[in-house]
Design an enzyme around this catalytic site. Sequence first.
Site, PDB file in Angstrom:
ATOM      1  N   ARG A  98       0.826  -1.202   0.000  1.00 53.94           N
ATOM      2  CA  ARG A  98       0.000   0.000   0.000  1.00 53.94           C
ATOM      3  C   ARG A  98       0.867   1.262   0.000  1.00 53.94           C
ATOM      4  NH1 ARG A  98       0.073   3.909   2.927  1.00 53.94           N
ATOM      5  NH2 ARG A  98      -0.047   2.694   4.832  1.00 53.94           N
ATOM      6  N   SER A  99       2.002   1.227   0.705  1.00 50.23           N
ATOM      7  CA  SER A  99       2.895   2.384   0.725  1.00 50.23           C
ATOM      8  C   SER A  99       3.451   2.680  -0.659  1.00 50.23           C
ATOM      9  CB  SER A  99       4.054   2.144   1.703  1.00 50.23           C
ATOM     10  OG  SER A  99       3.599   2.096   3.031  1.00 50.23           O
ATOM     11  N   PHE A 137       8.961  10.987  -2.872  1.00 51.42           N
ATOM     12  CA  PHE A 137       8.551  12.277  -2.334  1.00 51.42           C
ATOM     13  C   PHE A 137       9.498  12.632  -1.211  1.00 51.42           C
ATOM     14  CE2 PHE A 137       5.843  14.965   0.382  1.00 51.42           C
ATOM     15  CZ  PHE A 137       5.198  15.784  -0.541  1.00 51.42           C
ATOM     16  N   ILE A 171      12.627   7.721   2.869  1.00 54.04           N
ATOM     17  CA  ILE A 171      11.900   7.989   1.637  1.00 54.04           C
ATOM     18  C   ILE A 171      11.521   6.670   0.954  1.00 54.04           C
ATOM     19  CG2 ILE A 171      11.906   9.221  -0.543  1.00 54.04           C
ATOM     20  CD1 ILE A 171      12.139  10.970   2.016  1.00 54.04           C
ATOM     21  N   THR A 172      10.233   6.356   0.959  1.00 53.31           N
ATOM     22  CA  THR A 172       9.728   5.164   0.284  1.00 53.31           C
ATOM     23  C   THR A 172       9.924   5.305  -1.227  1.00 53.31           C
ATOM     24  OG1 THR A 172       8.083   4.759   2.000  1.00 53.31           O
ATOM     25  CG2 THR A 172       7.667   3.777  -0.156  1.00 53.31           C
ATOM     26  N   ARG A 251      -2.481  10.663   3.860  1.00 60.42           N
ATOM     27  CA  ARG A 251      -3.110  10.355   5.142  1.00 60.42           C
ATOM     28  C   ARG A 251      -4.523   9.815   4.938  1.00 60.42           C
ATOM     29  NH1 ARG A 251      -1.054  16.071   7.813  1.00 60.42           N
ATOM     30  NH2 ARG A 251       1.017  15.336   8.461  1.00 60.42           N
ATOM     31  N   GLY A 347      -1.775 -17.291  20.326  1.00 65.88           N
ATOM     32  CA  GLY A 347      -0.724 -17.725  21.231  1.00 65.88           C
ATOM     33  C   GLY A 347       0.641 -17.640  20.574  1.00 65.88           C
ATOM     34  N   GLU A 371       3.595   9.978   7.832  1.00 60.86           N
ATOM     35  CA  GLU A 371       2.512  10.871   7.404  1.00 60.86           C
ATOM     36  C   GLU A 371       1.848  11.560   8.595  1.00 60.86           C
ATOM     37  OE1 GLU A 371       2.734  11.195   4.434  1.00 60.86           O
ATOM     38  OE2 GLU A 371       3.343   9.285   3.573  1.00 60.86           O
TER      39      GLU A 371
END
Length: 392
Positions: A98-99, A137, A171-172, A251, A347, A371
Amino acid sequence: MTTSKPASPLELFASDSLASQEELAIRDTVRRFVEDRIKPEITSWYESGEIPVRELAKELGTLGVLGMHLEGYGCAGTSATAYGLACLELEAGDSGIRSLVSVQGSLAMFALWAHGSDEQKERWLPPMAEGEAIGCFGLTEPDFGSDPGSMRTHARRDGTDWILNGNKMWITNGGVADVAIVWARTEDRIRGFVVPTDTKGFSAPAIKHKMSLRASVTSELVLDQVRLPADAVLPGAAGLSGPLSCLNEARYGITFGALGAARDSLETAIAYSRERNIFGKPLAAYQLTQSKLADMTLELGKAHLLAMHLGRLKDAGNLTADQVSLGKLNSVREAISIVRESRTILGAAGITNEYPIMRHANNLESVLTYEGTSEVHQLVIGLAVTGHPAFR
């Protein structure tokens, strides 16, 4: 004793009734991709700390999720709610996946789409939507995360050119990006720059030894006398409002995304409790287990309803930054709680990679603080309800 057919957690809330048929079809398409492509491989990617980003980016581009909520330039132009539902399904696979999509679409592509020139948009957005080009970014710095206004990265004029110097951190996509959106201080204000990563003086060393988001490329950006032409500036962004507008997009996606990790963990715990026999009956048949599962189901459903409401506000053009903070803070907080409680039902088995729960738990520790940390979002909400800024 008779048993009834179990419902999935979100079925109890009838939340599908809040989405259109097109949005549900998009969600189901992304869910199938995650089940068929991501889940069979994610454990090995996570363990090795390596992920085929370029291959996945092209597949995600074909799927249509890169910049999917943007209009034009090869983007799908879906509703914001559909984008949120896609983020949820992607993070049910892994936060790192997702990132990848969030940074590509909500940060790098959105910065170009919202603040770029026509030439910048035409040059970069179509290949980014296809996954042929990857973006990153650059806002956060080693010493300035929650306080981006104090950044040290700076840009100075040299004739008609710009010279950038500085460092960005965490930075992704940094090490695999073709283009970086870098924010730097100029003599009068903070500006955004479109930096092709093959520019002399630009480098992106990888950050190793992560215990979280291991199925994701994380890098430092180093800018050493990086020379850019005058038209590298994003013309529509001046001051911190530019990067903050992009952060709000990301976000928003996290508001949905974190719930994917929670749902996957809860569903894993429910399935395990139904199969695990203890003292002669299924673990799921004990009151204490059902108490845990009921509480987690309630919090997941409430968070999902809030996310859907925010999605509808965004689709109507009425979503505020304060409301995005409500969503991000609540979803991540509840997701972490659900994942941790789910682990207790398994467990010792819950700490192994045979199940996804511990991986989700580790990943959410990063989602909690990127974020905007929880504390930052609390202060945003606090300002909204008191009128008093408490950031300093």
